[in-house]
Design an enzyme around this catalytic site. Structure first.
Site, PDB file in Angstrom:
ATOM      1  CB  THR A 129      -0.915  -0.003   1.244  1.00 19.81           C
ATOM      2  OG1 THR A 129      -1.455   1.299   1.441  1.00 19.81           O
ATOM      3  CG2 THR A 129      -0.163  -0.377   2.516  1.00 19.81           C
ATOM      4  CG  ASP A 130      -1.057   5.068  -0.959  1.00 20.40           C
ATOM      5  OD1 ASP A 130      -1.639   4.439  -0.043  1.00 20.40           O
ATOM      6  OD2 ASP A 130      -1.605   5.996  -1.591  1.00 20.40           O
ATOM      7  CD  GLU A 131      -3.292   3.480   4.255  1.00 20.13           C
ATOM      8  OE1 GLU A 131      -3.196   3.451   5.480  1.00 20.13           O
ATOM      9  OE2 GLU A 131      -4.371   3.375   3.641  1.00 20.13           O
ATOM     10  CE1 TYR A 153      -3.469  -2.520   5.924  1.00 24.68           C
ATOM     11  CE2 TYR A 153      -3.287  -0.172   5.424  1.00 24.68           C
ATOM     12  CZ  TYR A 153      -3.409  -1.487   5.001  1.00 24.68           C
ATOM     13  OH  TYR A 153      -3.460  -1.776   3.654  1.00 24.68           O
ATOM     14  CE  LYS A 157      -0.339  -4.560   3.122  1.00 20.03           C
ATOM     15  NZ  LYS A 157      -0.820  -5.881   2.621  1.00 20.03           N
TER      16      LYS A 157
HETATM   17  P1  NAD Z   1     -10.177  -6.856   2.499  1.00 23.07           P
HETATM   18  O1  NAD Z   1     -10.122  -6.560   3.955  1.00 23.07           O
HETATM   19  O2  NAD Z   1     -11.408  -6.573   1.712  1.00 23.07           O
HETATM   20  O3  NAD Z   1      -9.856  -8.405   2.243  1.00 23.07           O
HETATM   21  C1  NAD Z   1      -8.879  -9.113   2.940  1.00 23.07           C
HETATM   22  C2  NAD Z   1      -9.092 -10.597   2.659  1.00 23.07           C
HETATM   23  O4  NAD Z   1      -8.067 -11.332   3.356  1.00 23.07           O
HETATM   24  C3  NAD Z   1     -10.433 -11.132   3.176  1.00 23.07           C
HETATM   25  O5  NAD Z   1     -11.011 -11.987   2.206  1.00 23.07           O
HETATM   26  C4  NAD Z   1     -10.058 -11.927   4.428  1.00 23.07           C
HETATM   27  O6  NAD Z   1     -10.933 -12.998   4.698  1.00 23.07           O
HETATM   28  C5  NAD Z   1      -8.661 -12.410   4.044  1.00 23.07           C
HETATM   29  N1  NAD Z   1      -7.821 -12.709   5.215  1.00 23.07           N
HETATM   30  C6  NAD Z   1      -7.624 -11.936   6.321  1.00 23.07           C
HETATM   31  N2  NAD Z   1      -6.807 -12.577   7.176  1.00 23.07           N
HETATM   32  C7  NAD Z   1      -6.464 -13.756   6.599  1.00 23.07           C
HETATM   33  C8  NAD Z   1      -5.638 -14.822   6.989  1.00 23.07           C
HETATM   34  N3  NAD Z   1      -4.989 -14.815   8.164  1.00 23.07           N
HETATM   35  N4  NAD Z   1      -5.504 -15.881   6.157  1.00 23.07           N
HETATM   36  C9  NAD Z   1      -6.163 -15.913   4.957  1.00 23.07           C
HETATM   37  N5  NAD Z   1      -6.973 -14.920   4.552  1.00 23.07           N
HETATM   38  C10 NAD Z   1      -7.122 -13.847   5.356  1.00 23.07           C
HETATM   39  O7  NAD Z   1      -8.914  -6.101   1.896  1.00 23.07           O
HETATM   40  P2  NAD Z   1      -8.720  -5.394   0.490  1.00 23.07           P
HETATM   41  O8  NAD Z   1      -9.166  -3.999   0.595  1.00 23.07           O
HETATM   42  O9  NAD Z   1      -9.218  -6.271  -0.580  1.00 23.07           O
HETATM   43  O10 NAD Z   1      -7.121  -5.356   0.437  1.00 23.07           O
HETATM   44  C11 NAD Z   1      -6.401  -6.454  -0.109  1.00 23.07           C
HETATM   45  C12 NAD Z   1      -4.924  -6.166   0.008  1.00 23.07           C
HETATM   46  O11 NAD Z   1      -4.612  -4.947  -0.675  1.00 23.07           O
HETATM   47  C13 NAD Z   1      -4.441  -5.978   1.440  1.00 23.07           C
HETATM   48  O12 NAD Z   1      -3.181  -6.610   1.560  1.00 23.07           O
HETATM   49  C14 NAD Z   1      -4.318  -4.472   1.598  1.00 23.07           C
HETATM   50  O13 NAD Z   1      -3.302  -4.153   2.530  1.00 23.07           O
HETATM   51  C15 NAD Z   1      -3.935  -4.063   0.194  1.00 23.07           C
HETATM   52  N6  NAD Z   1      -4.340  -2.707  -0.223  1.00 23.07           N
HETATM   53  C16 NAD Z   1      -5.628  -2.276  -0.017  1.00 23.07           C
HETATM   54  C17 NAD Z   1      -5.991  -1.001  -0.461  1.00 23.07           C
HETATM   55  C18 NAD Z   1      -7.409  -0.488  -0.274  1.00 23.07           C
HETATM   56  O14 NAD Z   1      -7.644   0.705  -0.509  1.00 23.07           O
HETATM   57  N7  NAD Z   1      -8.388  -1.314   0.093  1.00 23.07           N
HETATM   58  C19 NAD Z   1      -5.059  -0.180  -1.103  1.00 23.07           C
HETATM   59  C20 NAD Z   1      -3.753  -0.676  -1.295  1.00 23.07           C
HETATM   60  C21 NAD Z   1      -3.418  -1.939  -0.861  1.00 23.07           C
HETATM   61  P1  TYD Z   2     -10.061   4.996   4.697  1.00 20.77           P
HETATM   62  O1  TYD Z   2     -11.083   4.663   3.665  1.00 20.77           O
HETATM   63  O2  TYD Z   2     -10.190   4.410   6.059  1.00 20.77           O
HETATM   64  O3  TYD Z   2      -8.642   4.652   4.062  1.00 20.77           O
HETATM   65  P2  TYD Z   2      -7.154   4.965   4.653  1.00 20.77           P
HETATM   66  O4  TYD Z   2      -6.600   3.597   4.783  1.00 20.77           O
HETATM   67  O5  TYD Z   2      -6.504   5.793   3.602  1.00 20.77           O
HETATM   68  O6  TYD Z   2      -7.251   5.670   5.927  1.00 20.77           O
HETATM   69  O7  TYD Z   2     -10.004   6.570   4.871  1.00 20.77           O
HETATM   70  C1  TYD Z   2      -9.764   7.407   3.748  1.00 20.77           C
HETATM   71  C2  TYD Z   2      -9.788   8.866   4.206  1.00 20.77           C
HETATM   72  O8  TYD Z   2     -11.108   9.167   4.654  1.00 20.77           O
HETATM   73  C3  TYD Z   2      -8.873   9.168   5.375  1.00 20.77           C
HETATM   74  O9  TYD Z   2      -8.365  10.485   5.225  1.00 20.77           O
HETATM   75  C4  TYD Z   2      -9.788   9.109   6.587  1.00 20.77           C
HETATM   76  C5  TYD Z   2     -11.120   9.591   6.015  1.00 20.77           C
HETATM   77  N1  TYD Z   2     -12.319   9.002   6.654  1.00 20.77           N
HETATM   78  C6  TYD Z   2     -13.318   9.816   7.171  1.00 20.77           C
HETATM   79  O10 TYD Z   2     -13.227  11.066   7.096  1.00 20.77           O
HETATM   80  N2  TYD Z   2     -14.411   9.248   7.750  1.00 20.77           N
HETATM   81  C7  TYD Z   2     -14.536   7.902   7.861  1.00 20.77           C
HETATM   82  O11 TYD Z   2     -15.565   7.424   8.423  1.00 20.77           O
HETATM   83  C8  TYD Z   2     -13.523   7.054   7.322  1.00 20.77           C
HETATM   84  C9  TYD Z   2     -13.635   5.561   7.408  1.00 20.77           C
HETATM   85  C10 TYD Z   2     -12.426   7.652   6.721  1.00 20.77           C
END
Ligand code: NAD
Ligand code: TYD
Length: 345
Positions: A129-131, A153, A157
């Site tokens: 992630t960019d985080e 978090y 990562k």
């Molecule tokens: P999500 O929370 O929707 O899904 C996570 C999945 O992992 C779920 O299906 C869950 O059941 C599974 N999981 C959790 N713990 C597990 C374990 N111990 N063993 C096997 N499976 C397990 O997450 P997402 O938003 O789809 O993100 C997927 C990946 O992308 C993550 O690694 C996250 O860090 C990364 N990511 C997410 C975002 C975003 O904006 N959502 C952005 C950049 C990177």
């Molecule tokens: P989020 O979707 O939780 O992603 P990130 O992992 O980048 O924090 O939050 C995105 C942005 O939105 C972040 O600046 C926090 C803000 N935010 C709110 O203002 N209200 C909310 O209820 C949530 C979940 C996020």
């Protein structure tokens, strides 16, 4: 997939939001690819997200934990590559309780790396992630920049990325890392800002905006994100990380305004609440490194938001099943001090 040797992928976390989009897109795009998903099915994962591919003979699902060495061994034995999406993924939950994040995001990644090493996989792709760059006051993060995570978090990562690098350097595991920006689209659990705001708006509940709502994110449509992961898997150079972003900087208030306009709901639903502790106010990525591999984002924030709102409007039952008792228990803990009307009876 252009690399003829990557014929069978183990996709961990493939029942979640981004992982399931990757599986759906890859099986539809590559007629020779086999995919096995290993997923624990936590609150964030569901077989419903994979319903479109469950009848496909090139698809298999195994319920299991990436921390369980025996389960990982069985699932990883016959594949050519692991693509690791499995993680605890929500910053606010990591601020309430970080233990599962360390366990899955760090220890689980180690178990997967061990399997990749043992079975001499051709690729190991870590979805990061960019985080990991932390708050970026000026300019754009480049892949060589130091990692400076600021939430539990993002710390886990970044820890996972350190292990991925170590396995590349120490044992020659052909690793790749993608650092995607904030992703949104269909099937996203309604705890992240965009699906939370859309579903709250559809329920006529307030949209809780942290602080003054000026924090910005680079929102990336999920189809663009998973296409980038596939591109890096095929064409990336082992040992490298690749930023993946759309380049748009959108504030929390702008997200709320877009949602309310597309859902035809009044601005009075915006509610400013106590800021998130350690809030990263800006992420911004330089995406020059991935471009020569043949990727750029295609879907603008406006178009992506239209598609997403439309999906949540048409899939009422899907998101209502996720906003049940446990969800509201979490919600009450996270958004303390909300007026009683902010939570359904
Ligand atoms: P999500 O929370 O929707 O899904 C996570 C999945 O992992 C779920 O299906 C869950 O059941 C599974 N999981 C959790 N713990 C597990 C374990 N111990 N063993 C096997 N499976 C397990 O997450 P997402 O938003 O789809 O993100 C997927 C990946 O992308 C993550 O690694 C996250 O860090 C990364 N990511 C997410 C975002 C975003 O904006 N959502 C952005 C950049 C990177
Ligand atoms: P989020 O979707 O939780 O992603 P990130 O992992 O980048 O924090 O939050 C995105 C942005 O939105 C972040 O600046 C926090 C803000 N935010 C709110 O203002 N209200 C909310 O209820 C949530 C979940 C996020």
């Amino acid at each position: 997939m252009s690399q003829a040797s990557l014929r069978h992928l183990l996709v961990t976390g493939g029942a979640g939001f981004i992982g399931s989009a990757f599986v759906r897109q890859r099986l539809a795009t590559d007629p020779d690819l086999r995919v096995t998903v290993l997923d624990k099915l936590t609150y964030a994962g569901s077989l419903e997200n994979l319903a479109e591919v469950t009848g496909n003979r090139r698809f298999a699902f195994v319920q299991g934990d990436i921390c369980d060495r025996a389960a990982v061994d069985r699932a990883a034995k016959d594949v050519d590559a692991i693509v690791n999406f499995a993680a605890e993924s929500h910053v606010d939950r990591s601020l309430l309780e970080a233990g599962d994040f360390v366990q899955t995001d760090v220890s689980g990644t180690l178990v997967l790396l061990e399997a990749a090493r043992r079975y001499h996989h051709e690729r190991f792709l870590q979805v990061s992630t960019d985080e990991v760059y932390g708050h970026v006051a000026n300019g754009r993060s480049r892949e060589e920049d130091p990692l400076a995570p600021r939430s539990p978090y993002s710390a886990t990562k970044a820890g996972a990325e350190m292990l991925v690098n170590a396995y590349h350097e120490s044992f020659g595991v052909p690793t790749l890392v993608t650092r995607g920006s904030n992703t949104y689209g269909p099937y996203q659990f309604p705890e992240k800002i965009i699906p939370l705001f859309i579903t709250n708006a559809l329920q006529d509940l307030p949209l809780p905006i942290y602080g003054d709502g000026s924090a910005v994110r680079d929102y990336l449509y999920v189809d663009d994100h998973v296409r980038a992961i596939a591109t890096v898997l095929s064409n990336g150079e082992p040992g490298r990380a690749y930023n993946v972003g759309a380049g748009a900087e959108v504030s929390g208030v702008a997200v709320a305004d877009a949602v309310l306009e597309l859902c035809a709901k009044p601005p009075s639903l915006k509610q400013f609440v106590t800021d998130r502790p350690g809030h990263d106010y800006r992420y911004a990525l330089d995406v020059e490194r991935i471009r020569p591999l043949g990727w750029q984002s295609r879907i603008s924030f406006r178009d992506g938001m239209r598609l997403t709102v439309d999906w949540y409007q048409r899939n009422d039952a899907w998101w209502r099943r996720r906003k049940e008792t446990d969800f509201w228990t979490y919600y009450r803990r996270n958004y303390q001090g909300l007026p009683s009307g902010a939570i359904p009876k």
